[in-house]
Scaffold this motif. Sequence first.
Motif, PDB file in Angstrom:
ATOM      1  N   ALA A   8     -41.952 -19.058  24.304  1.00 53.80           N
ATOM      2  CA  ALA A   8     -43.119 -18.191  24.419  1.00 53.80           C
ATOM      3  C   ALA A   8     -42.743 -16.761  24.044  1.00 53.80           C
ATOM      4  CB  ALA A   8     -43.663 -18.242  25.845  1.00 53.80           C
ATOM      5  N   THR A   9     -43.461 -16.173  23.101  1.00 56.83           N
ATOM      6  CA  THR A   9     -43.172 -14.806  22.674  1.00 56.83           C
ATOM      7  C   THR A   9     -44.196 -13.794  23.181  1.00 56.83           C
ATOM      8  OG1 THR A   9     -44.349 -15.197  20.580  1.00 56.83           O
ATOM      9  CG2 THR A   9     -41.970 -15.576  20.597  1.00 56.83           C
ATOM     10  N   ARG A  10     -45.363 -14.261  23.611  1.00 56.43           N
ATOM     11  CA  ARG A  10     -46.378 -13.325  24.109  1.00 56.43           C
ATOM     12  C   ARG A  10     -45.863 -12.622  25.358  1.00 56.43           C
ATOM     13  NH1 ARG A  10     -51.589 -12.240  23.150  1.00 56.43           N
ATOM     14  NH2 ARG A  10     -51.691 -13.872  21.563  1.00 56.43           N
ATOM     15  N   HIS A  11     -46.137 -11.320  25.405  1.00 63.08           N
ATOM     16  CA  HIS A  11     -45.710 -10.461  26.517  1.00 63.08           C
ATOM     17  C   HIS A  11     -44.193 -10.363  26.620  1.00 63.08           C
ATOM     18  CE1 HIS A  11     -49.872 -10.526  27.538  1.00 63.08           C
ATOM     19  NE2 HIS A  11     -49.856 -11.782  27.957  1.00 63.08           N
ATOM     20  N   ARG A  12     -43.504 -10.595  25.495  1.00 61.60           N
ATOM     21  CA  ARG A  12     -42.054 -10.418  25.436  1.00 61.60           C
ATOM     22  C   ARG A  12     -41.722  -9.126  24.684  1.00 61.60           C
ATOM     23  NH1 ARG A  12     -38.629 -14.831  26.355  1.00 61.60           N
ATOM     24  NH2 ARG A  12     -39.652 -16.312  27.730  1.00 61.60           N
ATOM     25  N   LYS A  13     -40.496  -8.622  24.919  1.00 62.81           N
ATOM     26  CA  LYS A  13     -40.014  -7.423  24.234  1.00 62.81           C
ATOM     27  C   LYS A  13     -39.002  -7.818  23.170  1.00 62.81           C
ATOM     28  CE  LYS A  13     -38.654  -5.607  28.095  1.00 62.81           C
ATOM     29  NZ  LYS A  13     -38.039  -4.663  29.061  1.00 62.81           N
ATOM     30  N   ALA A  14     -39.151  -7.222  21.989  1.00 58.67           N
ATOM     31  CA  ALA A  14     -38.253  -7.542  20.889  1.00 58.67           C
ATOM     32  C   ALA A  14     -37.616  -6.278  20.345  1.00 58.67           C
ATOM     33  CB  ALA A  14     -39.004  -8.264  19.770  1.00 58.67           C
ATOM     34  N   LEU A  15     -36.342  -6.365  19.995  1.00 53.51           N
ATOM     35  CA  LEU A  15     -35.624  -5.271  19.338  1.00 53.51           C
ATOM     36  C   LEU A  15     -35.529  -5.606  17.857  1.00 53.51           C
ATOM     37  CD1 LEU A  15     -33.945  -2.646  19.513  1.00 53.51           C
ATOM     38  CD2 LEU A  15     -31.937  -4.091  19.930  1.00 53.51           C
ATOM     39  N   LEU A  16     -36.179  -4.794  17.025  1.00 52.57           N
ATOM     40  CA  LEU A  16     -36.202  -5.014  15.580  1.00 52.57           C
ATOM     41  C   LEU A  16     -35.155  -4.117  14.927  1.00 52.57           C
ATOM     42  CD1 LEU A  16     -37.453  -6.158  12.992  1.00 52.57           C
ATOM     43  CD2 LEU A  16     -39.200  -4.380  13.120  1.00 52.57           C
ATOM     44  N   LEU A  17     -34.123  -4.736  14.371  1.00 56.54           N
ATOM     45  CA  LEU A  17     -33.013  -4.018  13.754  1.00 56.54           C
ATOM     46  C   LEU A  17     -33.215  -4.016  12.249  1.00 56.54           C
ATOM     47  CD1 LEU A  17     -30.735  -5.978  16.037  1.00 56.54           C
ATOM     48  CD2 LEU A  17     -30.605  -3.497  16.023  1.00 56.54           C
ATOM     49  N   VAL A  18     -33.333  -2.822  11.674  1.00 59.53           N
ATOM     50  CA  VAL A  18     -33.671  -2.674  10.259  1.00 59.53           C
ATOM     51  C   VAL A  18     -32.502  -2.075   9.495  1.00 59.53           C
ATOM     52  CG1 VAL A  18     -35.265  -1.631   8.607  1.00 59.53           C
ATOM     53  CG2 VAL A  18     -36.105  -2.347  10.850  1.00 59.53           C
ATOM     54  N   ASN A  19     -32.147  -2.727   8.398  1.00 55.77           N
ATOM     55  CA  ASN A  19     -31.147  -2.191   7.479  1.00 55.77           C
ATOM     56  C   ASN A  19     -31.871  -1.572   6.284  1.00 55.77           C
ATOM     57  OD1 ASN A  19     -29.072  -1.594   5.755  1.00 55.77           O
ATOM     58  ND2 ASN A  19     -28.421  -3.710   5.426  1.00 55.77           N
ATOM     59  N   PRO A  20     -32.033  -0.252   6.248  1.00 51.49           N
ATOM     60  CA  PRO A  20     -32.755   0.377   5.137  1.00 51.49           C
ATOM     61  C   PRO A  20     -32.029   0.246   3.809  1.00 51.49           C
ATOM     62  CG  PRO A  20     -31.727   2.043   6.530  1.00 51.49           C
ATOM     63  CD  PRO A  20     -31.550   0.736   7.227  1.00 51.49           C
ATOM     64  N   LYS A  21     -30.748  -0.145   3.833  1.00 49.78           N
ATOM     65  CA  LYS A  21     -29.985  -0.286   2.599  1.00 49.78           C
ATOM     66  C   LYS A  21     -30.100  -1.680   1.994  1.00 49.78           C
ATOM     67  CE  LYS A  21     -26.639   3.287   3.832  1.00 49.78           C
ATOM     68  NZ  LYS A  21     -25.220   3.622   4.051  1.00 49.78           N
ATOM     69  N   ALA A  22     -30.717  -2.622   2.736  1.00 50.93           N
ATOM     70  CA  ALA A  22     -30.972  -3.936   2.162  1.00 50.93           C
ATOM     71  C   ALA A  22     -31.959  -3.783   1.017  1.00 50.93           C
ATOM     72  CB  ALA A  22     -31.529  -4.891   3.221  1.00 50.93           C
ATOM     73  N   ARG A  23     -32.011  -4.785   0.134  1.00 51.35           N
ATOM     74  CA  ARG A  23     -32.816  -4.659  -1.077  1.00 51.35           C
ATOM     75  C   ARG A  23     -34.265  -4.312  -0.753  1.00 51.35           C
ATOM     76  NH1 ARG A  23     -35.449  -8.722  -4.592  1.00 51.35           N
ATOM     77  NH2 ARG A  23     -35.866  -7.669  -6.568  1.00 51.35           N
ATOM     78  N   GLY A  24     -34.834  -4.907   0.274  1.00 50.13           N
ATOM     79  CA  GLY A  24     -36.216  -4.609   0.638  1.00 50.13           C
ATOM     80  C   GLY A  24     -36.327  -3.856   1.946  1.00 50.13           C
ATOM     81  N   GLY A  25     -35.216  -3.278   2.401  1.00 50.48           N
ATOM     82  CA  GLY A  25     -35.194  -2.676   3.728  1.00 50.48           C
ATOM     83  C   GLY A  25     -36.020  -1.417   3.883  1.00 50.48           C
ATOM     84  N   ASP A  26     -36.425  -0.803   2.759  1.00 50.65           N
ATOM     85  CA  ASP A  26     -37.209   0.419   2.855  1.00 50.65           C
ATOM     86  C   ASP A  26     -38.698   0.169   2.688  1.00 50.65           C
ATOM     87  OD1 ASP A  26     -37.083  -0.323   0.242  1.00 50.65           O
ATOM     88  OD2 ASP A  26     -36.524   1.655  -0.559  1.00 50.65           O
ATOM     89  N   GLN A  27     -39.116  -1.083   2.601  1.00 50.87           N
ATOM     90  CA  GLN A  27     -40.538  -1.342   2.428  1.00 50.87           C
ATOM     91  C   GLN A  27     -41.262  -1.281   3.763  1.00 50.87           C
ATOM     92  OE1 GLN A  27     -41.928  -5.643   1.904  1.00 50.87           O
ATOM     93  NE2 GLN A  27     -39.850  -5.722   1.083  1.00 50.87           N
TER      94      GLN A  27
END
Length: 300
Positions: free
Chosen positions: A4-23
């Motif tokens: 179950a993901t509803r009402h859960r907290k997620a940490l989104l880790l973004v690599n801006p240097k990945a090919r599409g990381g700046d989109q």
Amino acid sequence: MALATRHRKALLLVNPKARGGDQPLDEAHAVFEAGGLAVTIERFDTPAQLATGIDQRSTDTDLLIVCGGDGTIRAAARGIVDSGLPLGILPLGTGNDLARTLGIPETLKGAAETIVAGHARQIDVGEVNGELFFNVASIGMSVDLAERLTPERKRRWGRLAYGMAACAALADARPFSATITGGGSDVRVRSLQIAVGNGRHYGGGSIIAEHAAVDDGRLDFYSLEVAHTWKVPLMLWDLRRGRHGDWQEVRTGDGVAFEVATRRPRPVNADGEVVTTTPARFTVHPNAVTVLAPPPDAHT
């Protein structure tokens, strides 16, 4: 297994240097919001920052979402394993081989919907000399290929960069001597490349072995033992499909542990990054990570 993901907290880790990381991530955010998933974004510039971010925030989140390619996911592997948190993937790299193995959609919207759907799978993680990897670790020609796959080339050419780098690496490839130990036996080889796979796909869609799976608790390996590099292009179609074992010049095998030793230390590439040198000890950790992905039969 449903998570179950509803009402859960997620940490989104973004690599801006990945090919599409700046989109923009607006599409993914909309899906997460509609699914009741509260997302906190953390951007990083180096693998060390990624590992630190997971360690510092793991007690305050229910789910990790890695936004980037295979190199980014590999850099996060130790933090993911140590935290025990489920993993979601937004595939914004060049090859996205783990996402391909798992049947995760390439689009941000589709990948986000997969995370919200909450179907969980247990997958294995490979290890070479203490460094974790999900797809393939290798010695030989692939190291030169990885060095030629610069971020600039990936951004400019996308998956075509793999073919361009492979042609250049093949032109310069030279066989090396190695001893492969596994299953209680040693074998001496002269090889252009020795590859050990935990998952199924590597190198932008190639298959390590026809029967390979990321949840079978085993490693698959091959050794490319051709005397002349001109023959490799003739083998490419079978190498791509995982049927290279049909060639007498290709040694294949599987097991839970292997060791590769060379006379002089040679670099070892894991999921697109040089991480260690020979002698290289390969092992597998079964069911080490819970990942949100479609059921296996949904993409067979």
